[in-house]
Design a protein around this motif. Structure first.
Motif, PDB file in Angstrom:
ATOM      1  N   TRP A 126      29.045 -13.040  77.426  1.00  0.00           N
ATOM      2  CA  TRP A 126      29.800 -14.286  77.596  1.00  0.00           C
ATOM      3  C   TRP A 126      30.859 -14.107  78.684  1.00  0.00           C
ATOM      4  CZ3 TRP A 126      34.888 -15.884  77.015  1.00  0.00           C
ATOM      5  CH2 TRP A 126      35.090 -17.267  77.003  1.00  0.00           C
TER       6      TRP A 126
ATOM      7  N   SER B 253      24.949 -15.319  63.879  1.00  0.00           N
ATOM      8  CA  SER B 253      25.486 -15.975  65.072  1.00  0.00           C
ATOM      9  C   SER B 253      26.962 -15.650  65.298  1.00  0.00           C
ATOM     10  CB  SER B 253      25.264 -17.484  65.040  1.00  0.00           C
ATOM     11  OG  SER B 253      26.067 -18.116  64.080  1.00  0.00           O
TER      12      SER B 253
ATOM     13  N   GLY C 133      29.188 -24.268  69.761  1.00  0.00           N
ATOM     14  CA  GLY C 133      29.759 -22.933  69.634  1.00  0.00           C
ATOM     15  C   GLY C 133      29.882 -22.584  68.161  1.00  0.00           C
ATOM     16  N   THR C 134      29.878 -21.306  67.891  1.00  0.00           N
ATOM     17  CA  THR C 134      29.865 -20.841  66.502  1.00  0.00           C
ATOM     18  C   THR C 134      31.132 -21.217  65.751  1.00  0.00           C
ATOM     19  OG1 THR C 134      28.423 -19.027  67.147  1.00  0.00           O
ATOM     20  CG2 THR C 134      29.567 -18.798  65.056  1.00  0.00           C
TER      21      THR C 134
ATOM     22  N   SER D 253      28.264 -13.980  68.600  1.00  0.00           N
ATOM     23  CA  SER D 253      29.267 -14.694  69.379  1.00  0.00           C
ATOM     24  C   SER D 253      30.437 -13.783  69.746  1.00  0.00           C
ATOM     25  CB  SER D 253      29.770 -15.893  68.584  1.00  0.00           C
ATOM     26  OG  SER D 253      30.767 -16.574  69.277  1.00  0.00           O
TER      27      SER D 253
ATOM     28  N   GLU E 270      36.452 -15.934  69.196  1.00  0.00           N
ATOM     29  CA  GLU E 270      35.006 -16.106  69.204  1.00  0.00           C
ATOM     30  C   GLU E 270      34.258 -15.230  70.208  1.00  0.00           C
ATOM     31  OE1 GLU E 270      31.790 -19.725  68.973  1.00  0.00           O
ATOM     32  OE2 GLU E 270      33.750 -20.144  69.802  1.00  0.00           O
ATOM     33  N   HIS E 271      34.831 -14.933  71.332  1.00  0.00           N
ATOM     34  CA  HIS E 271      34.107 -14.172  72.357  1.00  0.00           C
ATOM     35  C   HIS E 271      34.840 -12.883  72.749  1.00  0.00           C
ATOM     36  CE1 HIS E 271      31.504 -17.613  72.767  1.00  0.00           C
ATOM     37  NE2 HIS E 271      32.551 -18.379  72.974  1.00  0.00           N
TER      38      HIS E 271
END
Length: 189
Positions: A180, A106, A59-60, A110, A173-174
């Motif tokens: 996602w 990214s 994951g980023t 993300s 992050e999401h």
């Protein structure tokens, strides 16, 4: 997002822009210092693939934290001016320079996914560029204060890398990534 990725770019741009001079400070000849810069670029190709692979697997956010610590350690290893650690740092810096640019897209992907990437990146990219340009300010100020000694730029860039890692910890992050979120809903069903 623009600040944290821009800070990693500060490190990369700042190191690359004065690497030949720094290596000459460490006792390399001009030819060796120039060769080292070319070597770092080749190592960077591998670094880019490695960081991309790590980003995909971990994951980023986790990748960026790991990366920031790695980058800081590489710069501090160089700052020791210990011959063995300097050679280790050349490899580590090469991996870092190659990998740092991966996060510019990214992280945006993300957080915002495919749907939001174009709009958000059109705002983030110029801000990130402005932040990364501060590397020249750091190099110039440190060079003026120290009479040209670039050792302290590596220490400052190591600190910048750690601060960037801390900033990424507060990013959700999401948060706006519909792709996602749909994948998570499907996985629960």
């Amino acid at each position: 997002m623009a600040i944290t990725t821009g800070m990693f770019q500060i490190c990369s741009l700042g190191v690359v822009s004065q690497m030949v001079l720094r290596n000459m400070e460490l006792g390399f000849t001009r030819e060796q210092a120039t060769f080292t810069l070319s070597l770092v670029a080749c190592i960077g190709l591998v670094g880019s693939f490695f960081v991309g692979y790590m980003d995909e697997r971990l994951g980023t956010k986790k990748s960026m934290v790991f990366f920031g610590i790695w980058y800081a350690l590489s710069l501090l290893a160089n700052a020791t001016e210990n011959t063995i650690l300097v050679y280790v740092s050349i490899f580590m810096i090469g991996m870092s320079i190659g990998g740092s640019a991966n996060f510019t897209t990214s992280l945006v992907t993300s957080v915002y996914g495919r749907q939001g990437f174009s709009k958000v990146n059109s705002v983030i990219f110029p801000i990130q560029g402005a932040v990364s340009a501060l590397s020249f300010v750091v190099n110039g100020v440190v060079s003026n204060i120290t009479g040209g000694n670039l050792l302290y730029t590596y220490i400052i860039f190591a600190g910048v890398s750690i601060v960037s890692s801390l900033i990424v910890l507060v990013i959700d992050e999401h948060r706006f990534n519909r792709d996602w979120q749909q994948g998570q809903s499907s996985a629960r069903s």
